[in-house]
Motif scaffolding. Structure first.
Motif, PDB file in Angstrom:
ATOM      1  N   LEU A  51       0.811  -1.215   0.000  1.00  0.00           N
ATOM      2  CA  LEU A  51       0.000   0.000   0.000  1.00  0.00           C
ATOM      3  C   LEU A  51       0.848   1.270   0.000  1.00  0.00           C
ATOM      4  O   LEU A  51       0.347   2.358  -0.308  1.00  0.00           O
ATOM      5  CB  LEU A  51      -0.945  -0.001   1.206  1.00  0.00           C
ATOM      6  N   MET A  52       2.135   1.123   0.337  1.00  0.00           N
ATOM      7  CA  MET A  52       3.018   2.281   0.259  1.00  0.00           C
ATOM      8  C   MET A  52       3.236   2.719  -1.181  1.00  0.00           C
ATOM      9  O   MET A  52       3.494   3.887  -1.462  1.00  0.00           O
ATOM     10  CB  MET A  52       4.378   1.946   0.892  1.00  0.00           C
ATOM     11  N   VAL A  53       3.130   1.773  -2.103  1.00  0.00           N
ATOM     12  CA  VAL A  53       3.372   2.087  -3.522  1.00  0.00           C
ATOM     13  C   VAL A  53       2.345   3.078  -4.060  1.00  0.00           C
ATOM     14  O   VAL A  53       2.718   4.117  -4.617  1.00  0.00           O
ATOM     15  CB  VAL A  53       3.409   0.803  -4.374  1.00  0.00           C
ATOM     16  N   PRO A  54       1.031   2.826  -3.911  1.00  0.00           N
ATOM     17  CA  PRO A  54       0.080   3.847  -4.366  1.00  0.00           C
ATOM     18  C   PRO A  54       0.146   5.142  -3.550  1.00  0.00           C
ATOM     19  O   PRO A  54      -0.183   6.212  -4.069  1.00  0.00           O
ATOM     20  CB  PRO A  54      -1.289   3.167  -4.199  1.00  0.00           C
ATOM     21  N   MET A  55       0.572   5.054  -2.281  1.00  0.00           N
ATOM     22  CA  MET A  55       0.777   6.279  -1.505  1.00  0.00           C
ATOM     23  C   MET A  55       1.863   7.133  -2.151  1.00  0.00           C
ATOM     24  O   MET A  55       1.718   8.354  -2.320  1.00  0.00           O
ATOM     25  CB  MET A  55       1.168   5.937  -0.072  1.00  0.00           C
ATOM     26  N   ALA A  56       2.960   6.477  -2.539  1.00  0.00           N
ATOM     27  CA  ALA A  56       4.046   7.188  -3.207  1.00  0.00           C
ATOM     28  C   ALA A  56       3.572   7.734  -4.543  1.00  0.00           C
ATOM     29  O   ALA A  56       3.898   8.871  -4.926  1.00  0.00           O
ATOM     30  CB  ALA A  56       5.240   6.256  -3.406  1.00  0.00           C
ATOM     31  N   ARG A  57       2.786   6.936  -5.258  1.00  0.00           N
ATOM     32  CA  ARG A  57       2.258   7.393  -6.545  1.00  0.00           C
ATOM     33  C   ARG A  57       1.262   8.535  -6.340  1.00  0.00           C
ATOM     34  O   ARG A  57       1.108   9.395  -7.215  1.00  0.00           O
ATOM     35  CB  ARG A  57       1.581   6.211  -7.256  1.00  0.00           C
ATOM     36  N   GLY A  58       0.599   8.559  -5.179  1.00  0.00           N
ATOM     37  CA  GLY A  58      -0.330   9.639  -4.883  1.00  0.00           C
ATOM     38  C   GLY A  58       0.349  10.997  -4.852  1.00  0.00           C
ATOM     39  O   GLY A  58      -0.245  12.019  -5.216  1.00  0.00           O
ATOM     40  N   ILE A  59       1.616  11.027  -4.410  1.00  0.00           N
ATOM     41  CA  ILE A  59       2.380  12.278  -4.427  1.00  0.00           C
ATOM     42  C   ILE A  59       2.538  12.764  -5.858  1.00  0.00           C
ATOM     43  O   ILE A  59       2.370  13.953  -6.156  1.00  0.00           O
ATOM     44  CB  ILE A  59       3.752  12.068  -3.765  1.00  0.00           C
TER      45      ILE A  59
END
Length: 507
Positions: free
Chosen positions: A366-374
């Motif tokens: 879930l950290m991956v889409p969080m990073a992509r959210g930036i």
């Protein structure tokens, strides 16, 4: 002892990566209110062209945009590709690791190697360091380091060496592997995805770096071990010598037991190793290295066009060299199932292990889409180009060599406070890779800089889980660890920096 260390590991996690990422997202949102919009002209590959910046109307982001940004980051939109494939890969990679852990393969290999080379301590150090580095470069070995320390301590104390030697093998070994991260999905994989380049881009360089750095680290560990063996009083832990011998066994009594592996266990080791061999073959850019090497493409074409064969196997087989996260997901799932069957597990148990392993890495996935959210917020707010333009005129105006040194040091500082591969990549790669491109640094080299800095930081920073759990397990004061290895750390930093500068000069 292990229970206390496990508790300590939970306490030593430091900054929560999700909190850090959310704070960054809020900060980026606020920036869209004060930074004007802008854009760059793009080349055919979609990369920004330096010196072509022009202003655009700003597009202020709000609370709703923060909420949906990670969701868009997962599924994608017209401007940002979705991260669902890499998130799934992270989870299935967790399933594979859980299966390997359930079968006990890694522990068996380490015990077997330790017994085989016990009478040749410096060969043993080299072999174990390479195994640790292999675990780091393929799976990002990190939190489980204290388990390896517990296996190695009795052996090396009995050989006249100290606990610092053992921690060097484990911490330096795993983290120098992470620094090269040939096929580590949690660093190189995620960073490459954010940078918009192939997972296999730079894999040849990373593979060479892996052998060079691991050989160098093995050498300096052997030098230290030889010095301590000849002069025990030189060890910063000499005052605990008797206590260590008493508490950690002081010898390898268990080494007399039959540690040989059964046929089933050897088969599991073969599956484990072959999985990573396939990954390297599948990610290596064969035709870009030699356009005449089309063996794998020819094989895939034959499968896809041959009647009956393409009906059974499929007509959309992807050749080695062109694999990405979709294909890697399939590999992890298949190898997890094969490993379970080789181990003799029932299908129900195999499925439970797969689900358990995937569940253990949901937070990382879930950290991956969080990073992509930036990226989503920056793209929708039209501020990415403006930030790049500002850095292009400041940091980007530095001479190439000075820029590389500056970027390395900055990344090292960031990594000390945020020793999370996914968190660090998400917070920095989207800006640092395009900035590096402006000054002539290839994207894969910027990712190598990121990996180097992260690997070195996790060797000494107090926010590093492997450092804090291993030092506590081995009864080594944190400051004693730093005092005991600072010279080796300085040499590792110097060699890594020299490698980066050489890469920049020759590419």
């Amino acid at each position: 002892m292990v229970d206390d260390t496990t508790k300590s590991k939970k306490k030593m996690k430091g900054l929560n990566s999700f909190v850090v990422m959310f704070v960054v997202m809020v900060f980026i949102t606020l920036l869209t209110w004060v930074i004007p919009g802008g854009e760059y002209q793009l080349d055919k590959a979609g990369n920004a062209i330096a010196g072509t910046y022009s202003a655009l109307p700003s597009n202020k982001q709000g609370l709703w945009d923060i909420i949906v940004a990670p969701i868009i980051g997962m599924v994608g939109n017209s401007a940002v590709s979705g991260a669902v494939a890499i998130s799934l890969y992270v989870m299935l990679f967790g399933s594979f690791l859980e299966m390997m852990d359930e079968t006990g393969v890694i522990g068996l290999v380490l015990k077997s190697v330790s017994k085989r080379f016990e009478k040749h301590p410096y060969v043993l150090i080299t072999v174990l360091t390479f195994i640790m580095a292999f675990l780091g470069t393929t799976q990002g070995s990190y939190e489980e380091g204290y388990v390896y320390v517990s296996l190695f301590l009795p052996i090396f104390l009995a050989l006249g060496m100290d606990s610092i030697t053992v921690l060097m093998i484990t911490v330096f070994g795993t983290q120098i592997g992470c620094a090269s991260s040939v096929i580590n999905p949690f660093s190189t994989g995620i960073a490459s995805d954010i940078a918009g380049i192939s997972f296999g881009s730079g894999i040849m360089e990373r593979l060479l770096i892996f052998f060079v750095l691991t050989a160098f680290v093995s050498f300096i560990i052997c030098l230290y071990a030889k010095s301590v063996k000849a002069h025990p009083e030189r060890s910063i832990q000499f005052f605990r010598r008797d206590d260590d011998l008493l508490e950690f066994g002081g010898g390898s009594e268990n080494s007399d037991n039959d540690q040989s592996m059964s046929g089933k266990e050897k088969s599991l080791v073969a599956v484990f190793i072959s999985t990573f061999v396939i990954m390297v073959l599948a990610l290596f850019p064969w035709t870009s290295i030699n356009e005449n090497f089309t063996l794998f493409q020819d094989i895939a074409e034959w499968i896809n066009t041959t009647p009956i064969i393409n009906t059974i196997i499929g007509s959309d087989v992807v050749a080695f060299g062109d694999w990405y996260f979709v294909e890697l997901c399939g590999l992890m799932l298949i190898m997890s199932i094969i490993s379970g069957k080789v181990a003799g597990f029932s299908i129900d148990k195999i499925i439970k292990i797969i689900m358990k392993g995937a569940g253990a890495l949901i937070s990382t996935a879930l950290m991956v889409p969080m990073a992509r959210g930036i990226q989503v917020l920056m793209t929708q707010g039209n501020i990415t180009a403006t930030i790049l333009n500002a850095t292009e005129k400041s940091i980007g105006s530095l001479p190439l060599i000075i820029f590389v040194i500056f970027a390395f040091v900055i990344y090292l500082v960031f990594a000390c406070f945020l020793p999370s591969s996914t968190g660090l990549a998400g917070a920095t790669i989207a800006v640092m890779v395009p900035l590096g491109s402006f000054v002539g640094v290839e994207p894969f080299i910027m990712i190598i800089i990121y990996n180097f800095a992260l690997g070195i930081a996790k060797m000494f920073t107090p926010t590093s889980i492997i450092v804090m759990t291993c030092t506590q397990y081995a009864k080594i004061d944190y400051l004693s660890w730093v005092r005991g290895v600072w010279k080796q750390l300085a040499m590792i930093f110097a060699v890594c920096l020299a490698i980066v500068l050489l890469l920049v000069i020759v590419t």
